[in-house]
Structure formats: C-alpha cells, structure tokens
Design a protein around this motif. Structure first.
Motif, short mmCIF file in Angstrom:
data_model
loop_
_atom_site.label_atom_id
_atom_site.label_comp_id
_atom_site.label_asym_id
_atom_site.label_seq_id
_atom_site.Cartn_x
_atom_site.Cartn_y
_atom_site.Cartn_z
N SER A 13 0.84 -1.20 0.00
CA SER A 13 0.00 0.00 0.00
C SER A 13 0.87 1.25 0.00
O SER A 13 2.05 1.22 0.37
CB SER A 13 -0.92 0.00 1.22
N ARG A 18 0.22 -2.08 4.56
CA ARG A 18 -0.56 -3.24 4.16
C ARG A 18 -0.03 -3.82 2.84
O ARG A 18 0.63 -3.13 2.06
CB ARG A 18 -2.04 -2.87 4.02
N TRP A 50 -5.60 -12.49 5.30
CA TRP A 50 -6.97 -12.94 5.11
C TRP A 50 -7.35 -12.77 3.65
O TRP A 50 -6.75 -11.97 2.92
CB TRP A 50 -7.94 -12.16 6.01
N LEU A 52 -9.47 -11.49 0.67
CA LEU A 52 -10.34 -10.33 0.45
C LEU A 52 -11.46 -10.64 -0.53
O LEU A 52 -12.60 -10.24 -0.31
CB LEU A 52 -9.50 -9.15 -0.05
N TRP A 64 -3.40 -0.74 -5.64
CA TRP A 64 -3.89 0.23 -4.67
C TRP A 64 -4.14 1.59 -5.32
O TRP A 64 -3.37 2.03 -6.17
CB TRP A 64 -2.85 0.43 -3.56
N GLN A 69 -7.40 3.94 -0.38
CA GLN A 69 -8.78 3.68 0.02
C GLN A 69 -9.46 2.59 -0.81
O GLN A 69 -10.48 2.03 -0.40
CB GLN A 69 -9.61 4.98 -0.09
N TRP A 70 -8.90 2.30 -1.99
CA TRP A 70 -9.51 1.31 -2.88
C TRP A 70 -8.43 0.39 -3.44
O TRP A 70 -7.26 0.76 -3.55
CB TRP A 70 -10.23 1.98 -4.06
N GLN A 87 -12.96 -2.02 -1.34
CA GLN A 87 -12.24 -1.36 -0.26
C GLN A 87 -11.46 -2.40 0.54
O GLN A 87 -11.94 -3.52 0.75
CB GLN A 87 -13.22 -0.60 0.65
N PRO A 88 -10.25 -2.07 0.97
CA PRO A 88 -9.41 -3.06 1.66
C PRO A 88 -10.01 -3.58 2.96
O PRO A 88 -9.63 -4.66 3.42
CB PRO A 88 -8.10 -2.31 1.90
N ASP A 89 -10.95 -2.84 3.56
CA ASP A 89 -11.58 -3.31 4.78
C ASP A 89 -12.72 -4.28 4.50
O ASP A 89 -13.36 -4.78 5.44
CB ASP A 89 -12.10 -2.13 5.60
N GLY A 90 -12.97 -4.55 3.22
CA GLY A 90 -14.01 -5.51 2.86
C GLY A 90 -15.26 -4.85 2.32
O GLY A 90 -15.31 -3.64 2.09
#
Length: 644
Positions: A13, A18, A50, A52, A64, A69-70, A87-90
């Motif tokens: 990232s 990340r 994990w 994605l 990235w 953010q995306w 989005q990396p947070d899912g």
C-alpha cells in the motif's frame, strides 16, 4: 505438486503498512478443471493474512489507489475480464467497466480520479449479427482488432461506466508488457494530465518490432509521437518530477533473442540518452521496476545464471546490485506508490513460494504470507547448480537434482529436461511446482534430473544468448551431451538409463536429439518444432526463424533442411511420447503430427497425446495432471526409476 499455489502480484500500500497479493490454486472437482485466483491482504508487520475476494471466478492483478482507500482488480465475474473496485476493509466489490473483449492492463491516475486501461476493439453490431447468422467468413490480415487505451473516472462512490472514454482512436495498437501479462506498457505523468504509451501496428505477436512511444493528453485526447526509431521501444516510466521518461529499446534491427538498452528521454520530447549497459545487455527477461523517490536512479531485475537479481541503474554510472535472490519472483517485483517498499513473490529450490516485502533501503526481505503452512511436505531431492565445459570449451551451467534417498557410489537413471525459448532459462524455483515435467516427482521415483542452460539461454550475457543463431541443434546439442557425460563422469548417472524431454524449443531439441543419437532409452516431445520450414509457414510468429537463420527459408533452403529434425528422422528407434495442444498457434499441432507419423510409419514406438482447448501451454489443471502422469509413466516404462 498440483496443490502448490502460485503467489504473485505482491503490492504494498502507499503508506507501506498493508500488502495485497494473489494466490492461484487449481480447482479440480466434478466437472470443474480450472485455476482460480483470489486477492489476499496482510500487514507488513507479519500479521496473519486474510482472503479479500471470494467466489468461483478469479480476481487478479490488484492495484492500490494512490490514497490507499480502494483496490482495483480484474475479474471475469460478469463474463469478460473487467475492472472492479473493492475497499481493503471488505464489503461488496463494484464493477466499473463493461467491455466485451477483456481488460488486458490498467493503471490508476496519480490523483486517484481515473483508471486508464487497455482492451481490444469490441465487435461491431454488424459483426455480431453476421456471427449469429453463421455468415462470418474472415479475410486474413483485414479488419484486425486493435488494442486501445481507454479511461474511466473514479469517484468516492464508484459506479459502472458502460461507455469508457476512448483515448487512442486511429491506427495505433496499445500494447501490454509482453514479459508480464497484465502489466501496463503505459504510464501516467505525475500531474495526471498526460499518458505515455507503447504501441505497435497490431496486437499480433509478430508485430512487436514496430513498437514506438507516444503521448496522449488526457483532457483533449491529442496524440503526439515521443520516440519513433528503427528499434522497438516499450516499458515507459515517468520520473517522479515528470521531466523525464525512462524506457527500454531493442537493438536495430530488433531481434528475437531480446537485446535491449535502458534509455531516458525528456518528457516533452527530444533525443533519448542511453544509460549504462547491464550484464546481460538488458536481456529478454530483464524488467524495469520503477524510479527511485529522488529520481536519481531506476530499479530493475535481471537474471544472472540461475538467479534473479534486483539492481539499481543510476542516471550516470554502472548498475549496482541490491540483492541476488535464490528463486525467480512470481509475478515480478513491484514498487509502491510512494517508492518506499518492494513487493515480490519469493521461492527457493526447496522453499515453496510466499509473498515477501522489503523497504527500499535497507533491503531486508521478510515473508508476509503463510500460504503453504498446511501443505504436506514430501521429501525433495537435493538440487544444486553445476558447471561443465562443452566440446568447444564454452562453460555451461545447469541444475542437477539428485534422487530422493541418494547414496554416493550408486548410479541412477538420468532424465534430461530442456527449456523453451530458446532464450529461456532454468532458475532456482521451487522444485515442487507443478509443470509438464514434474521434477520433484521424478526425484521421488529415483531419477536424477539435469536441466541444462545451453547456449542461447538468457542470463549469461549477450554473446552466449546469440551463440545458437544459425546453429539450432549444433553447439546447443553438444552442450547438452557434454552435460550428460559430466554427470556420468561424476559417478551419478547410469549411462545405460537415460531419458530426454522438453517443451517448445525444448521439444525441438528433444526431437533433434533422437535423430542424432541412440543413447537415450526414451524421449518426450512437448509442443516441439520439428520442421523449420512448415513451422515458419504456419506459426503466429513467421519472422522468428528468419531472424535466427538470417534469411527466409526459400533463400536458405539447405540451412532450414539441415537443422530440421524431420529431415533426419530415418532410422529413429527411441520410444517417443509426443504431447501437443490442440489450439497451439505458436507451434501448431501439425508439427507434432509430422513427427508422430514419421516415427509410426517406421515402426518406432510412439504415442501422441492431443490436449483439447489447449494453446502453447497447458492451462487446465486436470490436463496438466494428465501430462505429468504420462511423462512419469513413459519414463518408468522405458528408462525405469526406483520409487522411494
């Protein structure tokens, strides 16, 4: 071996915290036989990773956004390969393009407001109608679909853009990096106003010598030339300040063995300046990675012998080695947006591939994935690099794998594997990777395996790489046999139990070998060139052999005939397995058929396997498993290992 996963597209990232990477695995269940790739995430501090993306369809090539953010990626979830954002947070992924012909490469704009991508022309409504009506006869070399550069905007709430903006109308065909599928052969200026791109006459593989560089102004769509010479120019990269563009240029005229130089040109046009030469003359598998943050040097990778090196190339001065890895990076080396971290796949002969990252300085690789932590680890045969002298005194290097349970003083059957190219090279990748010739499985059956980097291979300098020009089956064959004699002389190989195999050019060398000697008990020819004349007339690269033999076959008929295995096939008695893809355009199926029929009509033991739907390389895991098992069975039958 089929359970070993491929780890690639390792992307750090922008903030360096990340890591996104891809894992490709074989799915062989019921009526499914395919490779599925998904994106995984982890932290650079070594935290557990994990997955994605999910589902039955592949999600590949993550990139990235500049603000982190995306993550953009390509997926065939909706049919063709299109661009998606997640989005990396899912959360749910959002489709942003709907092209009919596959997105082939893409890049974020530095301001994060757009994605540029390449794709082939879509069929027209009239063409689709003619296809439905079965009235779709085609004239060869007419109405060739070109590859275009497109743009789609990206907002804080991305949506599907059904009509992307075309940036390159006309007769220019934008290209992707030919060494790394999916990697863009274009780059954005730091201010997001201009794109430099490589283009050729058409996307056909034989047209790469026509590659040049041009600029397109994003706002107006104005295209203007940047570098147009008799060389082939590609891989353009803007410097951090936007004042210069680095690129690679071929020799003049361009040759297939792949000599290139790194050059820098002012971004507003001017005369390019050539930087210092690299060890291999920037060989066919050398790659530009990116500029340093201060714009004072470039990072690049290069193969040297059986290793991959990461180096810096100052704007003034010779290259400086940063690292020499013991395994070929899967998917290459990437540099993050802020030029602070490298990401890459790393593997070794006895170490399965994983994702690694390192700060640019100091270079200290660290594993950030544990993809294979639960995979059983059967014993591997030890592999080492060895060297020997050929008949003319030229030093040759190769990889020798010992059988599992090797005992000094005992002789073992020896299998010889020959790489493709001929400018390919054997490097220190994990021996347990699945492939047409399963090295680890051979070793477990009691075979020693020799992989020789004969003259013509990449990684040993330009002179070595061009040493087989006009001489296929000459010095390269003597290199191979000298290697066999060397392993016999070491007391390892049994001279009465030898086998030989290879794919593509390796298939040529194998078919050539059985016409020159009866020392081998068995052979396996994979997608092999057997008739240089008919190959030149049917392959998708008709300029290939005229380059290697400095003439068209009608002007140098004897050279093509003398170096064609098919014209020496009389009297061959070596039991020969032939494997070929049904849809191979690089080495057409007829090449294998010519050899098969010639052997069969003479009463030589032979068997030919045709793999449906298969191009030059086997793409379906169930068919690859069939290929590996058939090779094991063939050599067990005619050479005979001792299973451990």
């Amino acid at each position: 071996m089929l359970q070993v996963r491929r780890v690639g597209s390792v992307q750090v990232s922008p903030d360096g915290r990340r890591v996104a990477f891809t894992v490709r695995e074989a799915v062989v269940t019921g009526d499914r036989s395919e490779y599925v790739t998904h994106i995984h995430l982890t932290m650079t501090d070594g935290s557990p990773s994990w997955q994605l993306t999910q589902g039955e369809k592949s999600c590949d090539d993550p990139r990235w956004s500049p603000d982190g953010q995306w993550i953009a990626f390509v997926s065939n979830r909706a049919g063709k390969k299109n661009l998606w954002l997640i989005q990396p947070d899912g959360g749910e992924a959002v489709q942003v393009t709907e092209v009919k012909t596959d997105v082939t490469s893409f890049k974020w704009s530095p301001d994060g407001r757009a994605l540029a991508f390449t794709a082939l022309d879509s069929p027209t409504a009239k063409e689709e109608q003619r296809e439905r009506e079965k009235n779709d006869a085609q004239v060869v070399d007419e109405n060739v679909k070109l590859s275009r550069l497109f743009l789609v905007p990206v907002t804080s709430r991305p949506t599907l853009q059904r009509e992307p903006r075309l940036l390159t109308p006309g007769k220019l065909s934008a290209v992707s990096d030919k060494n790394r599928p999916g990697r863009a052969a274009f780059d954005w200026s730091p201010d997001s106003r201009t794109i430099v791109f490589a283009h050729a006459r058409t996307p056909r593989p034989d047209d790469w010598p026509s590659e040049d560089l041009s600029l397109v102004e994003v706002a107006s769509g104005t295209v203007r030339p940047l570098v147009h010479t008799a060389a082939a120019e590609s891989s353009p990269l803007y410097s951090p300040d936007g004042q210069s563009i680095a690129f690679t240029a071929s020799d003049i005229p361009p040759t297939w063995a792949g000599t290139r130089t790194v050059q820098v040109v002012p971004a507003n046009g001017g005369s390019p300046r050539r930087l210092a030469d690299t060890q291999d003359g920037f060989g066919r598998y050398s790659e530009l990675v990116g500029w340093s943050a201060d714009g004072g040097k470039l990072y690049f990778t290069e193969i040297e012998g059986t290793n991959l090196k990461l180096l810096t190339l100052p704007l003034d001065g010779p290259p400086v080695e940063i690292s020499r890895t013991n395994g070929m990076s899967q998917g290459g080396v990437s540099l993050n947006e802020r030029r602070t971290h490298f990401g890459f796949g790393w593997e070794e002969l006895a170490r399965r591939p994983e994702a690694f990252v390192s700060a640019v300085a100091p270079f200290a690789p660290a594993a950030v994935s544990r993809v294979h932590r639960d995979l059983p680890a059967p014993p591997l045969g030890r592999t080492e690099a060895i060297r020997w002298k050929s008949a003319d005194g030229l030093e040759i290097e190769g990889l020798l794998t010992y059988p599992v349970g090797f005992a000094a003083g005992k002789r073992y059957p020896l299998l010889v594997v020959i790489h493709g190219g001929p400018m390919g090279v054997f490097t220190q990748q994990f021996d347990g990777n699945a492939g047409t010739y399963p090295i680890a499985a051979f070793a477990s059956r009691g075979y020693a395996v020799l992989r020789a980097n004969v003259r013509g291979s990449t990684g040993y300098g330009k002179t070595f790489r061009y040493a087989n020009y006009g001489d296929w089956g000459g010095g390269d064959f003597r290199d191979l046999m000298a290697g066999v004699d060397h392993v016999i002389g070491q007391g390892i190989a049994d001279p009465d139990r030898l086998g030989v195999m290879g794919w593509s050019y390796g298939g040529f060398m194998t078919s050539w070998t059985i016409t020159q000697t009866k020392r081998f008990r068995a052979a396996s020819v994979g997608a092999g060139v057997t008739n240089l004349m008919s190959f030149t007339g049917t392959a998708d690269i008709p300029s290939f052999l005229p380059d290697y033999f400095s003439s068209e076959f009608w002007d140098k008929l004897d050279a093509y005939r003398v170096h064609s295995p098919i014209f020496h096939v009389k009297g061959v008695t070596t039991p020969t397995l032939i494997q070929h893809g049904e849809r191979d355009e690089r080495v057409p199926l007829s090449q294998g058929q010519e050899l098969y029929n010639a052997l069969k009509r003479q009463g030589c033991t032979t068997q030919m396997i045709v793999y449906p739907r298969t191009p030059h390389g086997i793409e379906e895991p169930r068919l690859l498993l069939d290929c590996m098992n058939r090779n094991l069975e063939w050599f067990d039958r005619y050479v005979g290992g001792s299973p451990q």
